[in-house]
Design a protein around this motif. Structure first.
Motif, PDB file in Angstrom:
ATOM      1  N   GLN A 103       0.602  -1.170  -0.105  1.00 40.04           N
ATOM      2  CA  GLN A 103      -0.266   0.218  -0.469  1.00 40.04           C
ATOM      3  C   GLN A 103       0.944   1.547  -0.064  1.00 40.04           C
ATOM      4  OE1 GLN A 103      -3.198  -0.632   2.708  1.00 40.04           O
ATOM      5  NE2 GLN A 103      -3.160   2.354   2.816  1.00 40.04           N
ATOM      6  N   ARG A 104       2.646   1.338   0.530  1.00 38.35           N
ATOM      7  CA  ARG A 104       2.775   2.098   0.073  1.00 38.35           C
ATOM      8  C   ARG A 104       2.898   3.118  -0.940  1.00 38.35           C
ATOM      9  NH1 ARG A 104       8.008   1.371   4.359  1.00 38.35           N
ATOM     10  NH2 ARG A 104       6.307   0.524   6.044  1.00 38.35           N
ATOM     11  N   PRO A 105       2.831   4.248  -1.691  1.00 34.42           N
ATOM     12  CA  PRO A 105       3.320   4.813  -2.658  1.00 34.42           C
ATOM     13  C   PRO A 105       4.567   4.712  -3.611  1.00 34.42           C
ATOM     14  CG  PRO A 105       2.523   6.483  -0.737  1.00 34.42           C
ATOM     15  CD  PRO A 105       2.992   5.671   0.001  1.00 34.42           C
ATOM     16  N   TYR A 106       5.281   4.815  -2.967  1.00 32.71           N
ATOM     17  CA  TYR A 106       6.929   4.120  -3.193  1.00 32.71           C
ATOM     18  C   TYR A 106       7.835   3.337  -2.850  1.00 32.71           C
ATOM     19  CZ  TYR A 106      11.422   4.695  -5.513  1.00 32.71           C
ATOM     20  OH  TYR A 106      11.916   4.100  -6.189  1.00 32.71           O
ATOM     21  N   ILE A 107       7.634   2.103  -3.487  1.00 27.94           N
ATOM     22  CA  ILE A 107       8.165   0.694  -2.814  1.00 27.94           C
ATOM     23  C   ILE A 107       9.517   1.052  -2.173  1.00 27.94           C
ATOM     24  CG2 ILE A 107       8.449  -1.620  -2.702  1.00 27.94           C
ATOM     25  CD1 ILE A 107       5.810  -1.270  -3.246  1.00 27.94           C
ATOM     26  N   ASN A 108       9.672   0.696  -0.403  1.00 29.61           N
ATOM     27  CA  ASN A 108      11.057   1.175  -0.416  1.00 29.61           C
ATOM     28  C   ASN A 108      11.003   0.805   1.683  1.00 29.61           C
ATOM     29  OD1 ASN A 108      12.710   4.057   1.029  1.00 29.61           O
ATOM     30  ND2 ASN A 108      13.582   3.116  -0.693  1.00 29.61           N
ATOM     31  N   ASN A 109      12.133   0.775   1.989  1.00 25.80           N
ATOM     32  CA  ASN A 109      11.799   0.792   3.626  1.00 25.80           C
ATOM     33  C   ASN A 109      11.138   1.589   4.024  1.00 25.80           C
ATOM     34  OD1 ASN A 109      14.813   1.719   3.038  1.00 25.80           O
ATOM     35  ND2 ASN A 109      15.251   1.375   4.838  1.00 25.80           N
ATOM     36  N   ASN A 110      12.470   2.775   3.978  1.00 22.39           N
ATOM     37  CA  ASN A 110      11.044   4.045   4.446  1.00 22.39           C
ATOM     38  C   ASN A 110      10.106   4.956   3.445  1.00 22.39           C
ATOM     39  OD1 ASN A 110      13.537   4.522   6.398  1.00 22.39           O
ATOM     40  ND2 ASN A 110      14.842   4.709   4.286  1.00 22.39           N
ATOM     41  N   TYR A 111       9.414   5.743   4.400  1.00 26.56           N
ATOM     42  CA  TYR A 111       7.982   5.779   3.828  1.00 26.56           C
ATOM     43  C   TYR A 111       8.126   7.053   2.724  1.00 26.56           C
ATOM     44  CZ  TYR A 111       5.839   3.601   7.353  1.00 26.56           C
ATOM     45  OH  TYR A 111       5.246   2.064   8.453  1.00 26.56           O
ATOM     46  N   VAL A 112       8.077   6.895   1.530  1.00 23.33           N
ATOM     47  CA  VAL A 112       8.457   8.103   0.312  1.00 23.33           C
ATOM     48  C   VAL A 112       7.346   8.616  -0.434  1.00 23.33           C
ATOM     49  CG1 VAL A 112      10.172   8.103  -1.572  1.00 23.33           C
ATOM     50  CG2 VAL A 112      10.991   7.102   0.206  1.00 23.33           C
ATOM     51  N   PHE A 113       6.975   9.944  -0.515  1.00 19.87           N
ATOM     52  CA  PHE A 113       5.638   9.788  -1.907  1.00 19.87           C
ATOM     53  C   PHE A 113       6.207  10.444  -2.882  1.00 19.87           C
ATOM     54  CE2 PHE A 113       4.271   9.462   2.548  1.00 19.87           C
ATOM     55  CZ  PHE A 113       3.282   8.936   2.054  1.00 19.87           C
ATOM     56  N   PRO A 114       6.434   9.902  -3.736  1.00 17.54           N
ATOM     57  CA  PRO A 114       6.630  11.325  -4.894  1.00 17.54           C
ATOM     58  C   PRO A 114       5.645  12.216  -4.951  1.00 17.54           C
ATOM     59  CG  PRO A 114       6.433   9.238  -6.259  1.00 17.54           C
ATOM     60  CD  PRO A 114       5.646   8.813  -4.003  1.00 17.54           C
ATOM     61  N   LEU A 115       6.510  13.552  -5.589  1.00 13.96           N
ATOM     62  CA  LEU A 115       5.820  15.236  -5.584  1.00 13.96           C
ATOM     63  C   LEU A 115       6.348  15.651  -7.400  1.00 13.96           C
ATOM     64  CD1 LEU A 115       7.064  16.695  -2.039  1.00 13.96           C
ATOM     65  CD2 LEU A 115       4.640  14.610  -2.863  1.00 13.96           C
ATOM     66  N   ARG A 116       4.923  15.769  -7.881  1.00 15.70           N
ATOM     67  CA  ARG A 116       5.153  15.892  -9.349  1.00 15.70           C
ATOM     68  C   ARG A 116       4.305  17.770  -9.437  1.00 15.70           C
ATOM     69  NH1 ARG A 116       6.522  12.363 -12.367  1.00 15.70           N
ATOM     70  NH2 ARG A 116       5.871   9.766 -11.577  1.00 15.70           N
ATOM     71  N   LEU A 117       5.887  19.086  -9.342  1.00 18.45           N
ATOM     72  CA  LEU A 117       5.391  20.086  -9.376  1.00 18.45           C
ATOM     73  C   LEU A 117       5.273  20.813 -10.781  1.00 18.45           C
ATOM     74  CD1 LEU A 117       7.147  21.575  -6.497  1.00 18.45           C
ATOM     75  CD2 LEU A 117       5.200  20.858  -6.720  1.00 18.45           C
ATOM     76  N   LEU A 118       4.286  21.201 -12.071  1.00 17.84           N
ATOM     77  CA  LEU A 118       4.738  22.005 -12.692  1.00 17.84           C
ATOM     78  C   LEU A 118       5.221  23.537 -12.052  1.00 17.84           C
ATOM     79  CD1 LEU A 118       1.215  21.778 -13.847  1.00 17.84           C
ATOM     80  CD2 LEU A 118       2.640  19.969 -14.585  1.00 17.84           C
ATOM     81  N   ALA A 119       5.620  23.920 -14.011  1.00 16.03           N
ATOM     82  CA  ALA A 119       6.437  25.487 -13.579  1.00 16.03           C
ATOM     83  C   ALA A 119       5.041  26.408 -12.435  1.00 16.03           C
ATOM     84  CB  ALA A 119       6.324  25.539 -15.152  1.00 16.03           C
ATOM     85  N   GLY A 120       6.015  27.173 -12.865  1.00 13.49           N
ATOM     86  CA  GLY A 120       5.527  28.678 -11.726  1.00 13.49           C
ATOM     87  C   GLY A 120       4.214  27.932 -10.561  1.00 13.49           C
ATOM     88  N   GLU A 121       3.948  27.097 -10.714  1.00 17.24           N
ATOM     89  CA  GLU A 121       3.026  26.200  -9.178  1.00 17.24           C
ATOM     90  C   GLU A 121       3.444  26.351  -8.121  1.00 17.24           C
ATOM     91  OE1 GLU A 121       0.157  22.610 -10.187  1.00 17.24           O
ATOM     92  OE2 GLU A 121       1.518  22.361  -9.433  1.00 17.24           O
TER      93      GLU A 121
END
Length: 636
Positions: free
Chosen positions: A137-155
């Motif tokens: 159920q983790r957002p990213y498979i890792n031994n720690n808790y990792v969340f991918p973030l995606r930012l748009l230009a000027g946001e």
């Protein structure tokens, strides 16, 4: 002038906007730390939800009202001490160009964790996870808790992090990485873990092999200690949940981090007892050590039983009890180990044992230093005291375990070498005592042979001569068949007596040598059934007197057995001198069944051969029998 007014107007507007929101956004790409991560520390804001029922919408309202305060942490570690509430963190990110980031929560034992984003007024959940959920159920498979973030230009985007770990110490690192740098760092970290686990597996394999080879249980407890400490590290780092029980999050409720360290204490103390050979007969601390191990084992079973019972409020009770018990167990372990080593060193009189104990003490100082440092860090986290440095406790324990492996492996190798030297010395002493015993027995037998030969020569020989004289007088006046037969028997008995006396005590063996003595014996046997031939080759080398007497006795015994028991018509005796050894060979053409090498004669020959350190070979075939004795020359 207009440009100057416009500049200050922009500054005032941005300040007003910041003042209204109460937060300062982190400009992505403006600066990075030496490690490559983004400096998130001064952009984090914190709020504590004591009710535990705050929704994301309510959290947003409180943030707009300025109820989120700037985090007071001096490092990227967020310390909340002993936690009984739900904690919220908030930060804003702003970027001038498109960016892909990774938010890492570097702590594997958070019960409930969820990240929300607010973009253009829209709230979105970026992942809901924790160690009470399955690992997938983790957002990213890792031994720690990792969340991918995606930012748009000027946001400009706001992020709310909600985390819950009640009735426990809550302390973790929060890091923001550019995706490429995180992937590179994460790959290096897993590679380091792979090397570490490879070394652990290699050590465990060696321990199992040594256990099977030596049957010494110290390798069992050494392997168990390494295993339990590795499982402790796995649990603390989240690798156990990732690789061993990803679909059974219920195991995380048992606090395996603490339970494995308790099991490691039992294995460590038992390993120490085997290492210094502590026994109940020689140590007063022995029973205290066993009592401590029994207490730890009982406590471990009680904790597991309480967790299985599903008693209300057990989480609060268990954590406080486990944390306190662990600290007391560490103190007791250090005390008992120190007392055991001091007692053993005071009683030990062997220099090698003292060196072994001293070396083991140095190894334990490193180990206990790691335990004490981790305990102090946990105490600071429990009290909520800020730490001036960033370090993970499992990193400290990992380094400590690695040093344990190095030092204890060398200590075991040294212990094994000392044990081998001791065993070799005992074996040599036993062999020397056995040889001395054999030499005394054979010497006594030789003295008995000489006494018997002397008695035959001095007592029975003259008696036979007197009897023969009386018969000679009678045969002069009365020559009957019976008298003549009796005289013949007396002549044969006298001849046999002289031969036997010569075999028991050859008069000229020490003067003429072994070859001449055997040759003389064979000449006296000529014409008495079996035809003997004697062959002597090589450069004659004189042996010790006792060795030559034994060889002469073996040769005459074999000759007598061929003459009386083998039914052979021809026999050959060979005495061949080689540069490093001597061969004595007796061959005959008797029947294939070696009747003359019966159950009594063979062990007798083997005993003499063993005393001479010689090789004895007995063969029988259709052509006859062969007995070959190979005697090495004594080294000078």
């Amino acid at each position: 002038m207009n440009r100057f007014r416009c500049f200050w107007l922009c500054v005032w507007l941005s300040h007003a906007a910041w003042a209204q929101s109460g937060t300062r956004p982190l400009l992505v790409g403006a600066s990075t730390l030496p490690s490559g991560e983004l400096p998130l520390r001064e952009a984090l804001y914190h709020f504590e939800d004591t009710t535990g029922k705050l929704t994301i919408e309510q959290a947003v309202e409180r943030q707009k009202k300025g109820q989120f305060g700037l985090s007071s942490s001096l490092t990227v570690r967020q310390d909340f001490g002993y936690n009984t509430a739900v904690q919220w963190l908030y930060f804003e990110l702003e970027t001038r160009q498109k960016a892909s980031l990774m938010l890492e929560i570097e702590y594997a034992n958070i019960d409930d964790l969820e990240l929300f984003s607010i973009r253009n007024g829209v709230i979105q959940s970026l992942g809901h996870t924790g160690d009470r959920f399955v690992f997938s159920q983790r957002p990213y498979i890792n031994n720690n808790y990792v969340f991918p973030l995606r930012l748009l230009a000027g946001e400009r985007t706001g992020y709310y992090l909600r985390f819950d770990r009640p009735n426990a110490i809550l302390s973790f690192f929060i890091r923001l990485w550019p995706r490429t740098i995180f992937l590179h760092t994460d790959r290096d970290e897993y590679f380091a873990w792979g090397i570490y686990i490879g070394i652990i597996c290699l050590v465990l394999i060696v321990a199992v092999v040594m256990l099977l080879a030596t049957k010494d249980r110290i390798y069992l407890w050494f392997g168990l200690y390494i295993h339990f400490m590795t499982m402790h590290l796995f649990s603390d780092a989240g690798l156990g949940f990732q690789y061993l029980w990803p679909n059974t999050p219920h195991i995380n409720e048992f606090a395996p981090v603490y339970l494995y360290i308790w099991a490691a204490m039992i294995a460590q103390l038992t390993f120490m007892q085997f290492f210094i050979r502590q026994t109940a007969q020689e140590s007063r601390i022995y029973r205290w050590n066993n009592g401590f191990k029994l207490i730890v084992l009982t406590t471990l079973l009680v904790v597991i039983g309480i967790q299985l019972s599903d008693v209300a409020g057990r989480e609060l009770f268990l954590y406080k009890f486990i944390a306190s018990a662990t600290r007391y167990f560490v103190i007791a372990l250090i005390t008992l180990t120190a007392l055991s080593l001091w007692e053993h060193k005071r009683r030990s009189s062997l220099r090698q044992q003292e060196k072994l104990v001293r070396y083991y003490t140095y190894a334990l100082l490193i180990q206990f230093s790691g335990f004490v440092l981790v305990s102090l860090i946990n105490l600071c986290q429990d009290k909520g005291w800020p730490l001036p440095f960033d370090v993970l406790t499992y990193v400290i324990m990992g380094v400590t375990v690695f040093l344990d492996i190095v030092f204890f492996s060398y200590g075991l190798a040294y212990r094994y070498r000392v044990a081998r030297q001791t065993n070799r010395t005992l074996e040599l002493d036993l062999l020397t005592a056995h040889q001395q015993t054999q030499q005394r027995v054979i010497g006594a037998l030789e003295e008995e042979r000489q006494r018997l030969a002397q008695d035959l020569h001095d007592d029975i020989g003259p008696t036979l001569s007197v009897a023969k004289g009386y018969l000679s007088v009678l045969t002069r006046t009365e020559k009957t068949d019976r008298l003549m037969h009796a005289q013949t028997l007396l002549d044969e008995a006298a001849h046999e007596l002289r031969t036997l006396s010569h075999q028991l005590m050859p008069r000229h063996l020490e003067q003429t040598g072994l070859a001449e003595a055997i040759d003389e014996t064979i000449r006296k046997k000529s014409g008495m059934g079996t035809q003997f031939q004697f062959i002597s080759l090589g450069d004659v080398k004189r042996l010790p007197a006792q060795t030559e007497r034994l060889l002469f006795g073996i040769a005459t015994e074999l000759i007598q057995q061929v003459q009386h028991h083998s039914q052979a018509t021809e026999a050959t005796v060979q005495l061949i001198y080689h540069p490093g050894h001597l061969n004595l060979t007796v061959e005959d053409n008797g029947p294939a069944q070696p009747a003359h090498h019966d159950e009594r004669s063979v062990p007798h020959l083997l005993t003499k051969a063993e005393f001479l350190n010689a090789d004895l070979v007995i063969e029988a075939n259709d052509q006859g029998h062969t007995v070959m004795l190979t005697v090495p020359f004594p080294t000078t």
